[in-house]
Design a protein around this motif. Structure first.
Motif, PDB file in Angstrom:
ATOM      1  N   GLN A  47      50.108   7.938  16.935  1.00  0.00           N
ATOM      2  CA  GLN A  47      51.513   8.086  17.280  1.00  0.00           C
ATOM      3  C   GLN A  47      52.329   8.165  15.980  1.00  0.00           C
ATOM      4  O   GLN A  47      52.510   7.166  15.269  1.00  0.00           O
ATOM      5  CB  GLN A  47      51.975   6.914  18.148  1.00  0.00           C
ATOM      6  N   ALA A  48      52.820   9.380  15.671  1.00  0.00           N
ATOM      7  CA  ALA A  48      53.488   9.601  14.383  1.00  0.00           C
ATOM      8  C   ALA A  48      54.809   8.853  14.255  1.00  0.00           C
ATOM      9  O   ALA A  48      55.314   8.669  13.140  1.00  0.00           O
ATOM     10  CB  ALA A  48      53.725  11.094  14.183  1.00  0.00           C
ATOM     11  N   LYS A  49      55.384   8.405  15.358  1.00  0.00           N
ATOM     12  CA  LYS A  49      56.678   7.723  15.309  1.00  0.00           C
ATOM     13  C   LYS A  49      56.535   6.207  15.146  1.00  0.00           C
ATOM     14  O   LYS A  49      57.543   5.512  15.066  1.00  0.00           O
ATOM     15  CB  LYS A  49      57.471   8.025  16.580  1.00  0.00           C
ATOM     16  N   PHE A  50      55.288   5.726  15.082  1.00  0.00           N
ATOM     17  CA  PHE A  50      55.065   4.289  14.966  1.00  0.00           C
ATOM     18  C   PHE A  50      54.663   3.909  13.547  1.00  0.00           C
ATOM     19  O   PHE A  50      53.984   4.672  12.844  1.00  0.00           O
ATOM     20  CB  PHE A  50      53.954   3.835  15.921  1.00  0.00           C
ATOM     21  N   LEU A  51      55.060   2.722  13.149  1.00  0.00           N
ATOM     22  CA  LEU A  51      54.561   2.127  11.919  1.00  0.00           C
ATOM     23  C   LEU A  51      53.087   1.778  12.086  1.00  0.00           C
ATOM     24  O   LEU A  51      52.640   1.462  13.192  1.00  0.00           O
ATOM     25  CB  LEU A  51      55.340   0.848  11.592  1.00  0.00           C
ATOM     26  N   ASP A  52      52.342   1.817  10.993  1.00  0.00           N
ATOM     27  CA  ASP A  52      50.955   1.368  11.055  1.00  0.00           C
ATOM     28  C   ASP A  52      50.925  -0.125  11.380  1.00  0.00           C
ATOM     29  O   ASP A  52      51.578  -0.934  10.706  1.00  0.00           O
ATOM     30  CB  ASP A  52      50.264   1.619   9.721  1.00  0.00           C
ATOM     31  N   THR A  53      50.164  -0.467  12.383  1.00  0.00           N
ATOM     32  CA  THR A  53      50.210  -1.838  12.895  1.00  0.00           C
ATOM     33  C   THR A  53      49.721  -2.852  11.873  1.00  0.00           C
ATOM     34  O   THR A  53      50.329  -3.924  11.714  1.00  0.00           O
ATOM     35  CB  THR A  53      49.388  -1.938  14.194  1.00  0.00           C
ATOM     36  N   TRP A  54      48.618  -2.556  11.177  1.00  0.00           N
ATOM     37  CA  TRP A  54      48.098  -3.578  10.263  1.00  0.00           C
ATOM     38  C   TRP A  54      49.024  -3.786   9.073  1.00  0.00           C
ATOM     39  O   TRP A  54      49.231  -4.906   8.616  1.00  0.00           O
ATOM     40  CB  TRP A  54      46.687  -3.232   9.802  1.00  0.00           C
ATOM     41  N   THR A  55      49.619  -2.716   8.575  1.00  0.00           N
ATOM     42  CA  THR A  55      50.605  -2.855   7.502  1.00  0.00           C
ATOM     43  C   THR A  55      51.793  -3.678   7.984  1.00  0.00           C
ATOM     44  O   THR A  55      52.292  -4.567   7.271  1.00  0.00           O
ATOM     45  CB  THR A  55      51.075  -1.475   7.042  1.00  0.00           C
ATOM     46  N   LEU A  56      52.251  -3.407   9.197  1.00  0.00           N
ATOM     47  CA  LEU A  56      53.386  -4.130   9.761  1.00  0.00           C
ATOM     48  C   LEU A  56      53.060  -5.614   9.919  1.00  0.00           C
ATOM     49  O   LEU A  56      53.878  -6.486   9.588  1.00  0.00           O
ATOM     50  CB  LEU A  56      53.770  -3.515  11.103  1.00  0.00           C
ATOM     51  N   LEU A  57      51.877  -5.932  10.427  1.00  0.00           N
ATOM     52  CA  LEU A  57      51.483  -7.335  10.585  1.00  0.00           C
ATOM     53  C   LEU A  57      51.494  -8.055   9.239  1.00  0.00           C
ATOM     54  O   LEU A  57      51.915  -9.219   9.149  1.00  0.00           O
ATOM     55  CB  LEU A  57      50.094  -7.433  11.215  1.00  0.00           C
ATOM     56  N   SER A  58      51.063  -7.371   8.195  1.00  0.00           N
ATOM     57  CA  SER A  58      51.023  -7.994   6.868  1.00  0.00           C
ATOM     58  C   SER A  58      52.428  -8.313   6.364  1.00  0.00           C
ATOM     59  O   SER A  58      52.681  -9.388   5.814  1.00  0.00           O
ATOM     60  CB  SER A  58      50.303  -7.069   5.890  1.00  0.00           C
ATOM     61  N   VAL A  59      53.359  -7.379   6.559  1.00  0.00           N
ATOM     62  CA  VAL A  59      54.732  -7.611   6.114  1.00  0.00           C
ATOM     63  C   VAL A  59      55.373  -8.731   6.929  1.00  0.00           C
ATOM     64  O   VAL A  59      56.065  -9.602   6.376  1.00  0.00           O
ATOM     65  CB  VAL A  59      55.553  -6.311   6.218  1.00  0.00           C
ATOM     66  N   VAL A  60      55.137  -8.737   8.230  1.00  0.00           N
ATOM     67  CA  VAL A  60      55.699  -9.797   9.076  1.00  0.00           C
ATOM     68  C   VAL A  60      55.150 -11.158   8.668  1.00  0.00           C
ATOM     69  O   VAL A  60      55.891 -12.152   8.577  1.00  0.00           O
ATOM     70  CB  VAL A  60      55.414  -9.501  10.559  1.00  0.00           C
TER      71      VAL A  60
END
Length: 504
Positions: A47-60
């Motif tokens: 899904q091109a409109k979504f942030l990469d989940t693992w990168t997002l989890l790391s930042v959170v």
């Protein structure tokens, strides 16, 4: 009736919209600040409109202090399990043991194939998930020298295990059909279905399949946490309590898209559900038999919640106040107070107070850790100031009054009473508490001033000719002494009155 022995937990499920990245992170920080247990994100790498989940989890994880993070659920066909094992363990260690892992067998196969992933049949997807879970656990087990797992879909030959996660990472599986439910019972730590994909009346049958598979594998059914993703808006607290008491669902994750969603779920829904579950009260679901609700057995016991003692030593030579002048309202007849007995519902108030304080103590530890990083040159004063801004003790004024006003709204909602805050209620109920409540409120003001002093010390640290890190450390030491002393005093004086008088 299903009781798997897990305490209720509450979290949010946030769409990882790349166009709203700042808002996504803000919701995660808010969930941390208001005391939710989980922040989770879906995973659709195609899904091109979504942030990469693992990168997002790391930042959170880097921007929060206590909330756990998890994918909900990770797209396994595009996440090789051996690499995933390293990523999960690394983030778990870096976050202080705050990572869990939701896994899915795969879906939207056109999108998976477009990203270079395999196109699997339903049976192949289940088999691949089973192999992946074995690989994850093997690579987290550092007691062995190497890992050899050769399967139909994954082959690991001689890989060295490690790093080990900081805690026992739970693997949750999104499952609906019989084979996936059996896999959940035999291999997973949690079952994570979503409303919209499962009907509430089908949960007991799915539970039974999981339970049977667990028993056949020699596992207790209680080894599998039962969870539920809620649609936006969620369900009424009574309905969630019923799902807990009847079906053993202990973790509720709300699809949240606004600050109001997060605050309402944390400050109203979660305390109400915990209260109803504790009391064993719930109304039957539509169509449920009269015996569906758990019978209420109320047993009175001596007060079990113990106040947290103050620290044995002080960090600062300065004192925020003279503790010798603190009034006390504890009864002159301590024996009589100790002989009193309270129901679990009465004792819940004191436990809630201690839980809130424990979260605030953890925030204080994190602040001190960041200041130490500034002193070592590993981070900067701006980062420390940002942390102070996000702290619950700043955002919620950290006072018992704020917490209790929120809790009162929940209680009055269930008992159709007028909304009111705890201090006026305790003043009316127990005039002997008046001096204590006045002192607590005065200390609230002092600690607010100390927070400002810490902020000013950090500003001065980066100003030309400003004070050095020693001034920051001294100010944080004083804040630490004051907060820990205040929390201990508040618990000592109010746990027992709250048991007698409640929040309302």
């Amino acid at each position: 009736m299903a009781d798997y022995g897990h305490e209720p937990q509450f979290g949010i499920f946030v769409t990882p919209d790349a166009a709203q990245a700042d808002a996504v992170l803000a919701l995660a920080r808010l969930a941390d600040a208001v005391g939710l247990d989980l922040v989770t994100f879906q995973d659709h790498p195609y899904q091109a409109k979504f942030l990469d989940t693992w990168t997002l989890l790391s930042v959170v994880a880097a921007q929060t202090t206590h909330v756990r993070v998890a994918p909900n659920v990770l797209n396994l066909p595009l996440r090789p399990p051996a690499v995933l094992a390293r990523a999960v363990a690394s983030l778990d260690r870096l976050s202080g043991g705050r990572v869990d892992l939701g896994l899915g067998a795969g879906a939207f196969w056109d999108g998976v194939a477009a990203m270079g992933g395999p196109r699997r049949t339903p049976g192949e997807a289940v088999d691949a998930l089973s192999e992946a879970i074995e690989i994850l656990r093997a690579l987290w087990d550092t007691s062995q020298r190497s890992v050899r797992q050769v399967g139909e879909h994954y082959a690991i030959v001689g890989a060295h295990p490690g790093p080990a996660p900081a805690h026992d990472v739970e693997i949750w599986v999104g499952a609906y059909k019989p084979r996936m439910l059996r896999l959940t019972g035999t291999q997973a730590d949690g079952w994570l279905p979503s409303m919209g994909y499962i009907e509430l009346e089908d949960i007991p049958e799915a539970n039974a399949r999981i339970d049977d598979a667990a028993a056949a594998a020699g596992r207790p059914p209680s080894a599998i946490r039962r969870m539920l993703n809620l649609l936006a808006g969620g369900l009424e607290p009574e309905r969630l309590a019923e799902l807990n008491l009847r079906d053993g669902i202990s973790t509720f994750i709300l699809a949240a898209s606004s600050d109001d969603d997060v605050r309402r779920f944390a400050e109203e829904t979660a305390p109400a559900v915990r209260e109803l579950v504790l009391a064993g009260e719930s109304r039957p679901l539509a169509g449920a038999g009269a015996g569906a609700a758990r019978p209420v057995v109320v047993e009175s016991t001596p007060l079990a919640a113990d106040p947290t003692p103050p620290p044995a030593r002080r960090l600062s030579a300065e004192q925020a106040w003279d503790e010798a002048t603190r009034p006390t309202a504890r009864g002159a007849d301590a024996g009589e107070t100790g002989a009193r007995r309270y129901t679990p519902d009465q004792q819940a108030a004191g436990r809630h107070l201690i839980d809130v304080h424990d979260h605030l103590r953890a925030e204080l530890d994190r602040l001190r850790e960041i200041i130490e990083q500034v002193a070592r040159g590993e981070t900067d004063a701006t980062t420390a100031r940002q942390h102070i801004t996000r702290m619950t003790i700043r955002q919620n004024n950290w006072t018992l009054g704020t917490f209790c006003e929120t809790y009162c709204r929940v209680v009055t909602q269930h008992h159709t009473l007028e909304d009111r805050s705890v201090f006026p209620h305790l003043r009316r109920s127990d005039p002997a508490l008046q001096p204590v409540l006045d002192r607590l409120e005065a200390e609230h003001v002092t600690i607010a001033d100390l927070l400002e002093r810490v902020d000013q010390a950090l500003v001065s640290l980066v100003a030309p000719g400003g004070d050095g890190i020693a001034n920051v450390n001294a100010t944080v030491d004083l804040l630490t002494d004051a907060l820990l002393s205040h929390f201990s005093y508040e618990e000592r004086e109010l746990i027992e009155p709250l048991a007698r008088h409640g929040f309302y």
